[in-house]
Design an enzyme around this catalytic site. Structure first.
Site, PDB file in Angstrom:
ATOM      1  N   PRO A  25       0.846  -1.201   0.000  1.00 41.25           N
ATOM      2  CG  PRO A  25       0.060  -0.983   2.187  1.00 41.25           C
ATOM      3  CD  PRO A  25       0.798  -1.925   1.279  1.00 41.25           C
ATOM      4  CD  GLN A  79      -2.255  -0.274   4.840  1.00 41.24           C
ATOM      5  OE1 GLN A  79      -1.929   0.831   4.449  1.00 41.24           O
ATOM      6  NE2 GLN A  79      -1.382  -1.205   5.232  1.00 41.24           N
ATOM      7  CB  CYS A 108       1.523   4.734   8.807  1.00 43.09           C
ATOM      8  SG  CYS A 108       1.851   6.374   8.107  1.00 43.09           S
ATOM      9  CE  LYS A 150       3.326  -2.583   4.783  1.00 44.13           C
ATOM     10  NZ  LYS A 150       4.166  -1.626   5.498  1.00 44.13           N
ATOM     11  CG  ASN A 208       7.157  -3.820   3.497  1.00 47.02           C
ATOM     12  OD1 ASN A 208       6.810  -2.855   4.154  1.00 47.02           O
ATOM     13  ND2 ASN A 208       7.519  -3.694   2.232  1.00 47.02           N
ATOM     14  N   GLY A 209      10.335  -4.504   3.140  1.00 46.24           N
ATOM     15  CA  GLY A 209      11.479  -3.635   3.395  1.00 46.24           C
ATOM     16  C   GLY A 209      12.667  -3.920   2.500  1.00 46.24           C
ATOM     17  CG  ASP A 210      15.943  -1.808   2.350  1.00 44.69           C
ATOM     18  OD1 ASP A 210      15.303  -0.790   2.044  1.00 44.69           O
ATOM     19  OD2 ASP A 210      16.892  -1.802   3.145  1.00 44.69           O
ATOM     20  CB  ALA A 232       6.801   0.108  -1.003  1.00 41.31           C
ATOM     21  NE  ARG A 233      11.716   3.297  -0.091  1.00 36.58           N
ATOM     22  CZ  ARG A 233      12.739   3.548   0.712  1.00 36.58           C
ATOM     23  NH1 ARG A 233      13.420   4.673   0.596  1.00 36.58           N
ATOM     24  NH2 ARG A 233      13.111   2.677   1.635  1.00 36.58           N
TER      25      ARG A 233
END
Length: 523
Positions: A25, A79, A108, A150, A208-210, A232-233
């Site tokens: 998200p 979400q 968040c 999340k 999640n992450g990198d 995400a990114r």
């Protein structure tokens, strides 16, 4: 919103034993058009952007703008940000006919979200999270409809494990773990923490992450044993990442254009995604450009250092400059000099524009509202300032190097003129000594001669020698005057060039002070 009769069970996807690839998200970004794009490139599950549940229920306009979907937009997880169990359950009931599950945002880290009771502050309220999951489970009339959370991790991992186990008891379908604390942004992801959480629960866990490349999916799965990986990114920069592409392929860019035109995507959203897709290519190009400018700056410094070595005389440098290779390049020197000046000044002005752009307080305020954008803007400002200094010093040293070479040539010419004058003076002294010796010899001859005939011959010889001496002395005097005049002219030119050099240094210092004052005002 369009109702779909498709009722995909996401939990069956986990049971197939593969590592699910999931689109995270992302506020303002993971909307229908982008979800349609990543689904074309092997994305298994997509999340909507985070939606504030209370606003979603109260405003029809918010529902129409924040949540759009289609029949092909499945499996889909909506979400929500919420801090009240009933509000979350009501929002889940509204979107249940159009989606496959809801997700509670407990990760968040933005200040506005945490101050409103949303996001990462919920990881410190396990009982509230448990209550919200139970309300969704009890009030959504679809046994296949999922309820997930999340989260981020605590500094004390035992608290995170306790939260996950309580959520599992409440009936949560799966847990997505971002492997950083709420205070961490760009620090390394704690994959060991994700593995600990995975080992402590029996439900699926998503990491999640990198996640920036497809190979990261498999490596994270090997490290943690998770059931899925969320990006995400990485997907923003390369929507075809899950299909194995290292960079955004041209085909993906054209797909984005077609989807945006077909779905009527607002231009701002279309443009932002396009910039993200091409950012890596742009960064590579800009990195090469500024690497070349920095290399040019280092070459300038090295050349100036060599030119200023004390044991290499100006006359030796002039002899080097008179080599055939430099003579052949001399006709292009002025063009090359002016071209480099223009290029460096253009780069300098572009760097000034970038510094002003990213120093704008309004941009900073907007950046604080978007995840990770604030740090991204600071990094861009730092790069712009670095580029400003590189291009500014490159221009300055290019002018200095041109002036130094000119001064070396003038100094060598002045030195050669002085050496020529010294040689003429030595020649004149030797001639004077020779004539003095001849004069003595003549006198001696006259004294020793006998009769009027010897005297007349001696006088005639003496007269001729005197006339010859006067002519040579006159020639030497004229040459000496000419050399002195040239030396005086060279000295005046040297003084004029020194004054011009001082003026350039002063102007450069004033420009630098103006730029520093401008940066301080922008700050």
């Amino acid at each position: 919103m369009k109702t779909s009769s498709v009722n995909t069970s996401i939990m069956d996807m986990f049971e197939k034993g593969k590592v699910l690839k999931i689109c995270a998200p992302m506020v303002r970004y993971s909307k229908l058009a982008f979800r349609s794009l990543v689904r074309k490139y092997n994305c298994d599950i997509c999340f909507t952007p985070m939606i504030v549940a209370a606003d979603f229920l109260q405003s029809v306009k918010a529902r129409d703008s924040e949540f759009t979907t289609s029949q092909s937009d499945r499996p889909l997880i909506v979400q929500f940000a919420a801090h009240d169990a009933q509000t979350l359950a009501d929002a889940a009931c509204v979107v249940a006919p159009f989606s496959d599950g809801v997700d509670l945002n407990c990760g968040c880290p933005q200040r506005w979200a945490m101050s409103a009771g949303y996001g990462a502050c919920l990881i410190n309220k396990p009982e509230l999270v448990k209550d919200m999951v139970q309300h969704v489970r009890n009030q959504v009339d679809n046994p296949n409809y999922t309820a997930s959370i999340k989260i981020r991790i605590h500094k004390d991992l035992r608290r995170t494990v306790d939260l996950c186990q309580k959520a599992e008891l409440a009936g949560v379908s799966w847990i997505t773990v971002h492997g950083r604390t709420a205070d961490e942004h760009h620090q390394p992801v704690h994959y060991d923490a994700i593995k600990t959480i995975k080992d402590s629960v029996s439900i699926p866990v998503i990491a999640n992450g990198d996640i920036k490349y497809l190979r990261d999916v498999e490596s994270v799965h090997q490290l943690t044993g998770v059931d899925g990986v969320m990006a995400a990114r990485g997907l923003l920069a390369n929507p075809a990442m899950f299909a194995g592409y290292e960079e955004t392929p041209l085909e993906c860019v054209w797909d984005w254009v077609d989807i945006s035109v077909e779905q009527g995507t607002p231009f701002t959203c279309f443009h932002h995604h396009l910039i993200y897709m091409l950012e890596r290519v742009y960064l590579v190009t800009m990195t090469l450009q500024w690497t070349a400018v920095a290399l040019f700056l280092y070459i300038e410094i090295g050349v100036l250092f060599i030119l200023c070595l004390p044991f290499i005389s100006a006359r030796r440098w002039q002899s080097v400059f008179k080599l055939r290779i430099w003579s052949s390049l001399a006709s292009f020197w002025n063009k090359v000099f002016l071209t480099m000046i223009i290029i460096l000044i253009v780069l300098f002005l572009d760097a000034v524009r970038e510094v002003r752009k990213y120093s704008n307080p309004e941009i900073g305020k907007d950046a604080k509202l978007q995840p990770n954008i604030f740090d991204h803007m600071h990094m861009k400002l730092f790069r712009a300032q670095r580029n400003l200094y590189i291009s500014g010093f490159a221009v300055f040293l290019w002018l200095v190097m041109k002036r130094v070479i000119t001064l070396i040539n003038q100094l060598a010419t002045s030195s050669s003129t002085s050496a020529a004058l010294q040689a003429q003076a030595d020649h004149a002294n030797q001639a004077a000594k020779k004539y003095e010796e001849d004069n003595k010899l003549l006198k001696q001859t006259l004294m020793e001669g006998s009769g009027s005939k010897a005297t007349a011959e001696g006088m005639e010889l003496l007269r001729k020698e005197v006339e010859k001496l006067r002519a040579e002395l006159k020639t030497s005097g004229d040459a000496l005057k000419s050399s002195l005049s040239e030396a005086d002219m060279m000295k005046k030119q040297k003084d004029s060039l020194a004054r011009e050099y001082d003026r350039l240094l002063k102007e450069h210092q004033e420009l630098q002070n103006l730029q520093d004052n401008g940066n301080k005002k922008d700050d």
